[in-house]
Design an enzyme around this catalytic site. Structure first.
Site, PDB file in Angstrom:
ATOM      1  N   LYS A 144       0.834  -1.203   0.000  1.00 19.53           N
ATOM      2  CA  LYS A 144       0.000   0.000   0.000  1.00 19.53           C
ATOM      3  C   LYS A 144       0.867   1.252   0.000  1.00 19.53           C
ATOM      4  O   LYS A 144       0.655   2.152  -0.818  1.00 19.53           O
ATOM      5  CB  LYS A 144      -0.925   0.012   1.215  1.00 19.53           C
ATOM      6  CG  LYS A 144      -1.743   1.307   1.348  1.00 19.53           C
ATOM      7  CD  LYS A 144      -2.736   1.237   2.479  1.00 19.53           C
ATOM      8  CE  LYS A 144      -2.094   1.263   3.852  1.00 19.53           C
ATOM      9  NZ  LYS A 144      -1.616   2.641   4.227  1.00 19.53           N
ATOM     10  N   ASP A 162      -5.983   1.316   0.789  1.00 21.21           N
ATOM     11  CA  ASP A 162      -6.159   1.463   2.230  1.00 21.21           C
ATOM     12  C   ASP A 162      -7.602   1.126   2.595  1.00 21.21           C
ATOM     13  O   ASP A 162      -8.398   0.724   1.756  1.00 21.21           O
ATOM     14  CB  ASP A 162      -5.758   2.866   2.682  1.00 21.21           C
ATOM     15  CG  ASP A 162      -6.759   3.935   2.253  1.00 21.21           C
ATOM     16  OD1 ASP A 162      -7.671   3.635   1.458  1.00 21.21           O
ATOM     17  OD2 ASP A 162      -6.630   5.077   2.719  1.00 21.21           O
TER      18      ASP A 162
END
Length: 222
Positions: A144, A162
């Site tokens: 991420k 996220d």
């Protein structure tokens, strides 16, 4: 699935994108400008921002970078920890500076902090992200945050999966679970489904990432 606000629909997504398109595209231009003009020191600062954002928030990451900026080039872990504590800038004032120092030491030894030159050696976008996410001496960047970093310095085609983005994708029935992916295989699968969805709804992939995040947060940050 618990929801703290109204679920996103394709109709509300299209409406949000239309309303925020100008701002989103301006933000993406800012990211591309970083790659065109930024020094290696700025590219390093952006990496530090993403290290501080992991497990925290975008705003906390910004506050943390402001606090430790004088120490980014050569400051020690304790310098950064003291600055973070004094500013009340981060929830992990000990661990994150440790990540920054270990990562900086590795980059200094491996490429003399010539980040632009290093990133340009990767011709495959997945390999570029894999290096950031899996190199054990780069601390604090999973898939991420590696994606977050690359997007923020102007690379295209990476999704920052996220909790906000993943929750939206689950509400839109693009994926089955609102839980963020925890390994490379799941990350790539989710990203692929999001890319297919972007094509289906006619929204640019990079713009989709920002509009989904803004729907849940009310902001378009970095």
């Amino acid at each position: 699935m618990p929801r703290d606000q109204e679920s996103v629909t394709i109709e509300s997504l299209r409406g949000a994108h239309a309303a925020r398109r100008k701002e989103i595209r301006a933000r993406l231009r800012e990211f591309r400008q970083v790659w065109r003009t930024a020094s290696d020191a700025r590219l390093w600062e952006e990496m530090v921002y993403c290290i501080f954002t992991a497990g925290a928030s975008a705003k906390m990451g910004l506050r943390a970078v402001e606090a430790v900026r004088p120490f980014l080039a050569s400051g020690q872990q304790q310098d950064m920890t003291s600055a973070l504590v004094a500013a009340g800038a981060h929830r992990f004032p000990n661990a994150r500076p440790g990540y920054v120092v270990v990562t900086r030491d590795y980059l200094q030894s491996s490429c003399s902090m010539r980040l632009r030159e290093c990133l340009e050696t990767f011709r495959d976008p997945c390999e570029r992200r894999d290096w950031l996410a899996t190199e054990p001496r780069i601390k604090g960047l999973g898939y991420k945050e590696a994606s977050h970093y690359l997007r923020n310095i102007g690379f295209k085609g990476y999704s920052i999966l996220d909790k906000h983005i993943v929750r939206c994708l689950a509400e839109l029935d693009v994926i089955d679970s609102p839980r963020p992916p925890t390994n490379r295989k799941r990350y790539l699968e989710t990203e692929s489904k999001m890319r297919q969805f972007a094509g289906d709804v006619g929204i640019d992939f990079d713009e989709l990432d920002l509009v989904l995040w803004s729907i849940k947060t009310g902001e378009i940050l970095k």
